[in-house]
Design a protein around this motif. Sequence first.
Motif, PDB file in Angstrom:
ATOM      1  N   ALA A   8      38.382  44.947  10.796  1.00 18.91           N
ATOM      2  CA  ALA A   8      38.128  43.958  11.728  1.00 18.91           C
ATOM      3  C   ALA A   8      36.565  43.508  11.516  1.00 18.91           C
ATOM      4  O   ALA A   8      35.947  43.998  10.484  1.00 18.91           O
ATOM      5  CB  ALA A   8      38.062  44.642  13.335  1.00 18.91           C
ATOM      6  N   GLY A   9      36.572  42.502  12.061  1.00 18.07           N
ATOM      7  CA  GLY A   9      34.962  41.718  12.038  1.00 18.07           C
ATOM      8  C   GLY A   9      35.222  40.341  11.645  1.00 18.07           C
ATOM      9  O   GLY A   9      36.052  40.021  10.892  1.00 18.07           O
ATOM     10  N   THR A  10      34.321  39.461  12.311  1.00 12.93           N
ATOM     11  CA  THR A  10      34.585  37.994  12.036  1.00 12.93           C
ATOM     12  C   THR A  10      34.420  37.927  10.392  1.00 12.93           C
ATOM     13  O   THR A  10      33.531  38.561   9.579  1.00 12.93           O
ATOM     14  CB  THR A  10      33.317  37.159  12.414  1.00 12.93           C
ATOM     15  OG1 THR A  10      33.466  37.377  13.946  1.00 12.93           O
ATOM     16  CG2 THR A  10      33.483  35.666  11.962  1.00 12.93           C
ATOM     17  N   GLU A  11      35.421  37.343   9.715  1.00 13.42           N
ATOM     18  CA  GLU A  11      35.267  37.050   8.212  1.00 13.42           C
ATOM     19  C   GLU A  11      34.072  36.461   7.710  1.00 13.42           C
ATOM     20  O   GLU A  11      33.458  35.439   8.182  1.00 13.42           O
ATOM     21  CB  GLU A  11      36.282  36.079   7.833  1.00 13.42           C
ATOM     22  CG  GLU A  11      37.815  36.547   8.209  1.00 13.42           C
ATOM     23  CD  GLU A  11      38.099  36.114   9.758  1.00 13.42           C
ATOM     24  OE1 GLU A  11      37.543  35.727  10.431  1.00 13.42           O
ATOM     25  OE2 GLU A  11      39.407  36.212   9.779  1.00 13.42           O
ATOM     26  N   ASN A  12      33.662  36.692   6.624  1.00 13.32           N
ATOM     27  CA  ASN A  12      32.566  36.420   5.880  1.00 13.32           C
ATOM     28  C   ASN A  12      33.047  35.072   5.337  1.00 13.32           C
ATOM     29  O   ASN A  12      33.328  35.054   3.921  1.00 13.32           O
ATOM     30  CB  ASN A  12      32.128  37.483   4.673  1.00 13.32           C
ATOM     31  CG  ASN A  12      30.838  36.697   3.956  1.00 13.32           C
ATOM     32  OD1 ASN A  12      30.420  35.569   3.826  1.00 13.32           O
ATOM     33  ND2 ASN A  12      30.619  37.628   2.662  1.00 13.32           N
ATOM     34  N   VAL A  13      33.033  33.772   5.976  1.00 12.51           N
ATOM     35  CA  VAL A  13      33.747  32.591   5.216  1.00 12.51           C
ATOM     36  C   VAL A  13      32.896  32.054   4.246  1.00 12.51           C
ATOM     37  O   VAL A  13      33.698  31.957   3.013  1.00 12.51           O
ATOM     38  CB  VAL A  13      33.868  31.789   6.397  1.00 12.51           C
ATOM     39  CG1 VAL A  13      34.545  30.301   6.134  1.00 12.51           C
ATOM     40  CG2 VAL A  13      34.531  32.102   8.059  1.00 12.51           C
ATOM     41  N   GLN A  65      41.474  27.573   7.282  1.00 17.94           N
ATOM     42  CA  GLN A  65      42.253  27.196   6.127  1.00 17.94           C
ATOM     43  C   GLN A  65      41.572  27.434   4.857  1.00 17.94           C
ATOM     44  O   GLN A  65      42.400  27.788   3.896  1.00 17.94           O
ATOM     45  CB  GLN A  65      42.349  25.725   6.366  1.00 17.94           C
ATOM     46  CG  GLN A  65      43.451  25.174   7.158  1.00 17.94           C
ATOM     47  CD  GLN A  65      43.525  23.892   7.504  1.00 17.94           C
ATOM     48  OE1 GLN A  65      42.971  22.869   6.744  1.00 17.94           O
ATOM     49  NE2 GLN A  65      44.178  23.349   8.721  1.00 17.94           N
ATOM     50  N   ALA A  66      40.312  27.458   4.964  1.00 19.96           N
ATOM     51  CA  ALA A  66      39.523  28.006   3.525  1.00 19.96           C
ATOM     52  C   ALA A  66      39.658  29.331   3.482  1.00 19.96           C
ATOM     53  O   ALA A  66      40.059  29.529   2.300  1.00 19.96           O
ATOM     54  CB  ALA A  66      37.990  27.562   3.727  1.00 19.96           C
ATOM     55  N   VAL A  67      39.603  30.230   4.274  1.00 22.04           N
ATOM     56  CA  VAL A  67      39.930  31.584   4.272  1.00 22.04           C
ATOM     57  C   VAL A  67      41.265  31.922   3.666  1.00 22.04           C
ATOM     58  O   VAL A  67      41.650  32.737   2.748  1.00 22.04           O
ATOM     59  CB  VAL A  67      39.576  32.523   5.525  1.00 22.04           C
ATOM     60  CG1 VAL A  67      40.369  33.794   5.319  1.00 22.04           C
ATOM     61  CG2 VAL A  67      38.183  32.453   5.870  1.00 22.04           C
ATOM     62  N   ASP A  68      42.390  30.983   4.301  1.00 27.01           N
ATOM     63  CA  ASP A  68      43.598  31.414   3.858  1.00 27.01           C
ATOM     64  C   ASP A  68      43.832  30.835   2.335  1.00 27.01           C
ATOM     65  O   ASP A  68      44.701  31.607   1.605  1.00 27.01           O
ATOM     66  CB  ASP A  68      44.500  30.416   4.727  1.00 27.01           C
ATOM     67  CG  ASP A  68      45.961  30.796   4.849  1.00 27.01           C
ATOM     68  OD1 ASP A  68      46.262  31.966   5.109  1.00 27.01           O
ATOM     69  OD2 ASP A  68      46.687  29.928   4.504  1.00 27.01           O
ATOM     70  N   LYS A  69      43.274  29.829   2.081  1.00 28.64           N
ATOM     71  CA  LYS A  69      43.336  29.392   0.678  1.00 28.64           C
ATOM     72  C   LYS A  69      42.791  30.171  -0.530  1.00 28.64           C
ATOM     73  O   LYS A  69      43.433  30.372  -1.498  1.00 28.64           O
ATOM     74  CB  LYS A  69      42.538  27.817   0.386  1.00 28.64           C
ATOM     75  CG  LYS A  69      42.948  27.197  -0.940  1.00 28.64           C
ATOM     76  CD  LYS A  69      42.167  25.762  -0.827  1.00 28.64           C
ATOM     77  CE  LYS A  69      41.916  25.342  -2.393  1.00 28.64           C
ATOM     78  NZ  LYS A  69      40.739  24.789  -2.439  1.00 28.64           N
TER      79      LYS A  69
END
Length: 392
Positions: free
Chosen positions: A236-241, A46-50
């Motif tokens: 691709a790659g896990t997001e840098n949250v 949700q934080a990435v989305d926001k």
Amino acid sequence: MKKLIYLDNAATTKTAPEVVEAMLPFFTEHYGNPSSVYEFASESRQAVDKSRETIAKALGASKEEIYFTAGGSESDNWALKAAAEAYQAKGKHIITSKIEHHAILHTAAWLEKQGFEVTYLDVDENGVVKLEELKKAIRPDTILISIMFANNEIGTIQPVKEIGALAKEHGILFHTDAVQAFGQLPIDVNECHIDMLSASGHKLNGPKGIGFLYIRKGVRIRSFVHGGAQERKRRAGTENVPGIVGFGKAVERAVATMEERTAKERETRDYLIDRVLKEIPYSRLNGHKTLRLPNNANFSFQFVEGESMLIMLDMNGICGSSGSACTSGSLDPSHVLLAIGLPHEIAHGSLRLTLNEEIEKEDIDYVVDTLKGIIEKLRSMSPLYEDFMKKH
Ligand SMILES: *Cc1c(COP(=O)(O)O)cnc(C)c1O
């Protein structure tokens, strides 16, 4: 400790305290992988989305058009290389300018080696791209125009809206490197007909190592990193949250404070420019007087060697730059200053000072007083200056 006066905000900025605060829980508490299915990971997702939403809104874009990257350089590389590859069946001609950041210029040079043809547009004496020249450079096989929103060395703002309109009229993709402009100037990707836009977190009080590429819906462009399904399978790659959260917070802050912050910077900057030009002989302002970033001042001083000036400023607690951070360390004069027509010896005596909203007039007084002393001293040691003074 002596006072530090940081006037190199075009190289990077201080991460704002509220940005750091927003990031911290995403290292410690909410460390879940956004791609995981369990409830615990939804906080990260949700934080990435926001963040994506905040950023999209700041540009008049939709959130599906924002692709997170590791920074401005990556976004520039992606835009040019992937668009070139995707559209090469239509043509192999690209147009850019002589004053772009090296992330664009070196990518363009690499594309030339791959068989693409690149036109590097001249700029006028203020560093503004000439629209007439751009019109003349457009060919049936032109697939991409990449012109920066605002220059990182001399601060000149380009006629992006007009360039976008021209690109659209000819059915050519338009990319802009907005790393310096984003957060300092209002940007609307639709109004300016921008198809791709690069930005970076650390230039607007966000963290380092996070950026994005805006890609307009419908633009065909290949994936930059192959792997998982992140960023709609294009990067691709896990997001840098934590980075994404910090970037979002920085953009929220930049949008909310833009008017007041840049008004103060403009006033302080103009005070700096006025004092320098009035009080230091044989000095000039590089770049356009009004079409420039609110926080940018760039000067040339005759009979002064830029590196010595920087070292002496540093000894007095003042951080400035001779050009861009990427070229410092090399003794070649800045390609931007040469492109606006400065002779080598004058380009060598240049100083870029880029402000932030914390800089006060008293700081500027200290800087100008110090600078005057330094320039006098350097000139007193210059045989060229001595010769010049004998003749005048
Ligand atoms: C700083 C900068 C870049 C590079 O951004 P990074 O995030 O440091 O890779 C690209 N273009 C311009 C105009 C810049 O000022």
